[in-house]
Scaffold this motif. Structure first.
Motif, PDB file in Angstrom:
ATOM      1  N   GLU A  13       0.810  -1.216   0.000  1.00 53.91           N
ATOM      2  CA  GLU A  13       0.000   0.000   0.000  1.00 53.91           C
ATOM      3  C   GLU A  13       0.846   1.270   0.000  1.00 53.91           C
ATOM      4  OE1 GLU A  13      -0.271  -2.340   2.607  1.00 53.91           O
ATOM      5  OE2 GLU A  13      -1.801  -3.469   1.541  1.00 53.91           O
ATOM      6  N   GLN A  14       2.118   1.145   0.338  1.00 52.47           N
ATOM      7  CA  GLN A  14       3.005   2.299   0.434  1.00 52.47           C
ATOM      8  C   GLN A  14       3.820   2.545  -0.833  1.00 52.47           C
ATOM      9  OE1 GLN A  14       4.990   0.628   3.914  1.00 52.47           O
ATOM     10  NE2 GLN A  14       4.324   2.419   5.085  1.00 52.47           N
ATOM     11  N   VAL A  15       3.699   1.688  -1.826  1.00 49.84           N
ATOM     12  CA  VAL A  15       4.509   1.801  -3.039  1.00 49.84           C
ATOM     13  C   VAL A  15       4.036   2.967  -3.886  1.00 49.84           C
ATOM     14  CG1 VAL A  15       5.139   0.646  -5.201  1.00 49.84           C
ATOM     15  CG2 VAL A  15       5.041  -0.656  -3.070  1.00 49.84           C
ATOM     16  N   ASP A  16       4.989   3.779  -4.303  1.00 53.97           N
ATOM     17  CA  ASP A  16       4.726   4.849  -5.262  1.00 53.97           C
ATOM     18  C   ASP A  16       4.848   4.216  -6.649  1.00 53.97           C
ATOM     19  OD1 ASP A  16       4.814   6.948  -7.066  1.00 53.97           O
ATOM     20  OD2 ASP A  16       6.183   8.163  -5.851  1.00 53.97           O
ATOM     21  N   ARG A  17       3.722   3.983  -7.291  1.00 53.63           N
ATOM     22  CA  ARG A  17       3.718   3.262  -8.569  1.00 53.63           C
ATOM     23  C   ARG A  17       4.537   3.977  -9.636  1.00 53.63           C
ATOM     24  NH1 ARG A  17      -0.948  -0.532  -9.078  1.00 53.63           N
ATOM     25  NH2 ARG A  17      -1.687  -0.752  -6.953  1.00 53.63           N
ATOM     26  N   ALA A  18       4.550   5.311  -9.617  1.00 52.68           N
ATOM     27  CA  ALA A  18       5.334   6.058 -10.596  1.00 52.68           C
ATOM     28  C   ALA A  18       6.828   5.801 -10.373  1.00 52.68           C
ATOM     29  CB  ALA A  18       5.030   7.542 -10.484  1.00 52.68           C
ATOM     30  N   GLU A  19       7.238   5.715  -9.133  1.00 52.35           N
ATOM     31  CA  GLU A  19       8.639   5.474  -8.792  1.00 52.35           C
ATOM     32  C   GLU A  19       9.060   4.041  -9.111  1.00 52.35           C
ATOM     33  OE1 GLU A  19      11.092   5.273  -4.699  1.00 52.35           O
ATOM     34  OE2 GLU A  19       9.868   7.074  -4.948  1.00 52.35           O
ATOM     35  N   LEU A  20       8.112   3.129  -9.082  1.00 56.70           N
ATOM     36  CA  LEU A  20       8.391   1.711  -9.304  1.00 56.70           C
ATOM     37  C   LEU A  20       9.079   1.473 -10.644  1.00 56.70           C
ATOM     38  CD1 LEU A  20       7.884  -1.029  -7.908  1.00 56.70           C
ATOM     39  CD2 LEU A  20       5.753  -1.163  -9.167  1.00 56.70           C
ATOM     40  N   SER A  21       8.661   2.178 -11.670  1.00 52.87           N
ATOM     41  CA  SER A  21       9.234   1.984 -13.005  1.00 52.87           C
ATOM     42  C   SER A  21      10.671   2.461 -13.103  1.00 52.87           C
ATOM     43  CB  SER A  21       8.382   2.707 -14.051  1.00 52.87           C
ATOM     44  OG  SER A  21       7.102   2.128 -14.101  1.00 52.87           O
ATOM     45  N   SER A  22      11.083   3.352 -12.227  1.00 50.57           N
ATOM     46  CA  SER A  22      12.441   3.889 -12.299  1.00 50.57           C
ATOM     47  C   SER A  22      13.445   3.088 -11.470  1.00 50.57           C
ATOM     48  CB  SER A  22      12.444   5.348 -11.848  1.00 50.57           C
ATOM     49  OG  SER A  22      12.157   5.431 -10.469  1.00 50.57           O
ATOM     50  N   ASP A  24      15.984   0.154 -10.364  1.00 51.63           N
ATOM     51  CA  ASP A  24      16.852  -0.826 -11.021  1.00 51.63           C
ATOM     52  C   ASP A  24      16.467  -2.248 -10.639  1.00 51.63           C
ATOM     53  OD1 ASP A  24      18.403   1.165 -12.199  1.00 51.63           O
ATOM     54  OD2 ASP A  24      19.752   1.255 -10.485  1.00 51.63           O
ATOM     55  N   LEU A  25      15.996  -2.410  -9.402  1.00 57.79           N
ATOM     56  CA  LEU A  25      15.673  -3.722  -8.868  1.00 57.79           C
ATOM     57  C   LEU A  25      14.575  -3.568  -7.823  1.00 57.79           C
ATOM     58  CD1 LEU A  25      16.500  -6.774  -8.622  1.00 57.79           C
ATOM     59  CD2 LEU A  25      18.042  -6.049  -6.781  1.00 57.79           C
ATOM     60  N   VAL A  26      13.577  -4.445  -7.900  1.00 57.87           N
ATOM     61  CA  VAL A  26      12.471  -4.416  -6.933  1.00 57.87           C
ATOM     62  C   VAL A  26      12.305  -5.822  -6.364  1.00 57.87           C
ATOM     63  CG1 VAL A  26      10.026  -3.909  -6.569  1.00 57.87           C
ATOM     64  CG2 VAL A  26      11.312  -2.625  -8.295  1.00 57.87           C
ATOM     65  N   GLY A  27      12.218  -5.915  -5.038  1.00 59.43           N
ATOM     66  CA  GLY A  27      11.985  -7.197  -4.384  1.00 59.43           C
ATOM     67  C   GLY A  27      10.530  -7.332  -3.992  1.00 59.43           C
ATOM     68  N   PHE A  28       9.984  -8.509  -4.185  1.00 61.68           N
ATOM     69  CA  PHE A  28       8.605  -8.812  -3.821  1.00 61.68           C
ATOM     70  C   PHE A  28       8.631 -10.031  -2.919  1.00 61.68           C
ATOM     71  CE2 PHE A  28       8.366  -6.656  -7.854  1.00 61.68           C
ATOM     72  CZ  PHE A  28       7.261  -5.826  -7.735  1.00 61.68           C
ATOM     73  N   GLY A  29       8.079  -9.909  -1.709  1.00 66.14           N
ATOM     74  CA  GLY A  29       8.118 -11.057  -0.834  1.00 66.14           C
ATOM     75  C   GLY A  29       7.177 -10.974   0.336  1.00 66.14           C
ATOM     76  N   SER A  30       6.967 -12.127   0.963  1.00 63.12           N
ATOM     77  CA  SER A  30       6.127 -12.233   2.152  1.00 63.12           C
ATOM     78  C   SER A  30       6.323 -13.620   2.751  1.00 63.12           C
ATOM     79  CB  SER A  30       4.645 -12.015   1.804  1.00 63.12           C
ATOM     80  OG  SER A  30       4.076 -13.164   1.185  1.00 63.12           O
ATOM     81  N   GLY A  31       5.668 -13.835   3.863  1.00 61.62           N
ATOM     82  CA  GLY A  31       5.544 -15.190   4.373  1.00 61.62           C
ATOM     83  C   GLY A  31       4.601 -15.952   3.461  1.00 61.62           C
ATOM     84  N   ARG A  40      -2.358  -9.529   0.053  1.00 59.80           N
ATOM     85  CA  ARG A  40      -2.117  -8.111  -0.280  1.00 59.80           C
ATOM     86  C   ARG A  40      -1.023  -7.974  -1.334  1.00 59.80           C
ATOM     87  NH1 ARG A  40      -0.749  -6.348   5.277  1.00 59.80           N
ATOM     88  NH2 ARG A  40       0.611  -4.917   4.198  1.00 59.80           N
ATOM     89  N   LEU A  41       0.004  -8.801  -1.235  1.00 57.38           N
ATOM     90  CA  LEU A  41       1.078  -8.758  -2.222  1.00 57.38           C
ATOM     91  C   LEU A  41       0.569  -9.240  -3.577  1.00 57.38           C
ATOM     92  CD1 LEU A  41       4.031  -8.322  -3.020  1.00 57.38           C
ATOM     93  CD2 LEU A  41       4.481 -10.663  -2.247  1.00 57.38           C
ATOM     94  N   ARG A  42      -0.148 -10.339  -3.594  1.00 56.81           N
ATOM     95  CA  ARG A  42      -0.673 -10.865  -4.861  1.00 56.81           C
ATOM     96  C   ARG A  42      -1.621  -9.869  -5.518  1.00 56.81           C
ATOM     97  NH1 ARG A  42      -3.672 -15.637  -3.735  1.00 56.81           N
ATOM     98  NH2 ARG A  42      -3.587 -15.113  -1.543  1.00 56.81           N
ATOM     99  N   GLN A  43      -2.480  -9.245  -4.728  1.00 60.35           N
ATOM    100  CA  GLN A  43      -3.422  -8.259  -5.265  1.00 60.35           C
ATOM    101  C   GLN A  43      -2.676  -7.053  -5.827  1.00 60.35           C
ATOM    102  OE1 GLN A  43      -6.564  -8.295  -6.055  1.00 60.35           O
ATOM    103  NE2 GLN A  43      -6.379  -6.209  -6.793  1.00 60.35           N
ATOM    104  N   PHE A  44      -1.647  -6.611  -5.116  1.00 55.20           N
ATOM    105  CA  PHE A  44      -0.866  -5.474  -5.590  1.00 55.20           C
ATOM    106  C   PHE A  44      -0.247  -5.779  -6.958  1.00 55.20           C
ATOM    107  CE2 PHE A  44       3.350  -3.576  -6.072  1.00 55.20           C
ATOM    108  CZ  PHE A  44       2.974  -2.242  -6.181  1.00 55.20           C
ATOM    109  N   VAL A  45       0.396  -6.930  -7.085  1.00 52.61           N
ATOM    110  CA  VAL A  45       1.045  -7.275  -8.351  1.00 52.61           C
ATOM    111  C   VAL A  45      -0.002  -7.420  -9.454  1.00 52.61           C
ATOM    112  CG1 VAL A  45       2.477  -8.976  -9.566  1.00 52.61           C
ATOM    113  CG2 VAL A  45       3.034  -8.315  -7.205  1.00 52.61           C
ATOM    114  N   ARG A  46      -1.127  -8.047  -9.158  1.00 49.95           N
ATOM    115  CA  ARG A  46      -2.195  -8.174 -10.170  1.00 49.95           C
ATOM    116  C   ARG A  46      -2.696  -6.807 -10.632  1.00 49.95           C
ATOM    117  NH1 ARG A  46      -4.025 -12.778  -7.108  1.00 49.95           N
ATOM    118  NH2 ARG A  46      -5.392 -11.428  -5.934  1.00 49.95           N
ATOM    119  N   SER A  47      -2.675  -5.822  -9.746  1.00 51.51           N
ATOM    120  CA  SER A  47      -3.208  -4.492 -10.082  1.00 51.51           C
ATOM    121  C   SER A  47      -2.260  -3.653 -10.938  1.00 51.51           C
ATOM    122  CB  SER A  47      -3.553  -3.719  -8.801  1.00 51.51           C
ATOM    123  OG  SER A  47      -2.369  -3.260  -8.161  1.00 51.51           O
TER     124      SER A  47
END
Length: 136
Positions: A13-22, A24-31, A40-47
């Motif tokens: 919920e805190q990710v700045d989507r505009a900043e995401l594209s800039s 170099d590397l983004v980590g996605f993870g959870s338990g 929440r992570l799966r929904q975010f990526v789907r969106s």
């Protein structure tokens, strides 16, 4: 991982989507919850819209090892690739788990992730940083 990669760690919920594209590397993870990443992570990526993006990596903790015939990370990796990320690597380690039937005995992996797991995460992150740096 965040410290080694000099990265900001945020909830979906805190990710700045505009900043995401800039990035170099983004980590996605959870338990892992019943064999899946956090909803929440799966929904975010789907969106996320499908567009060309940079590199990503996937990380998780789970009570049980990832079965080789059906890796837990595979669905998230595929979804990230559909969204335009190049997934460079994945990392997983054991974590405290109270999923039934483990709840009946107070859970499993009560001391995990522990020092050995954190060192493995550090080593993974250092290797990732070196590979990404070499690719830039």
């Amino acid at each position: 991982m965040g410290h080694v990669l000099k990265a900001t760690v945020v909830a979906p919920e805190q990710v700045d989507r505009a900043e995401l594209s800039s990035c170099d590397l983004v980590g996605f993870g959870s338990g892992i919850f019943s064999g899946r990443f956090h909803p929440r992570l799966r929904q975010f990526v789907r969106s996320l819209p499908e567009e060309e993006r940079g590199r990503a990596f996937v990380f998780s903790t789970s009570g049980l090892p990832e079965p080789p015939f059906q890796p837990i990370t595979r669905p998230l990796v595929r979804l990230l690739e559909q969204k335009g990320f190049e997934v460079s690597a994945t990392f997983s380690c054991r974590g405290f788990d109270t999923w039934l039937p483990f709840r009946l005995v107070g859970g499993i992996n009560k001391e995990r992730p522990g020092a050995t797991d954190l060192e493995a995460a550090r080593t993974f992150s250092e290797g990732l940083r070196a590979r990404i740096g070499a690719m830039s």
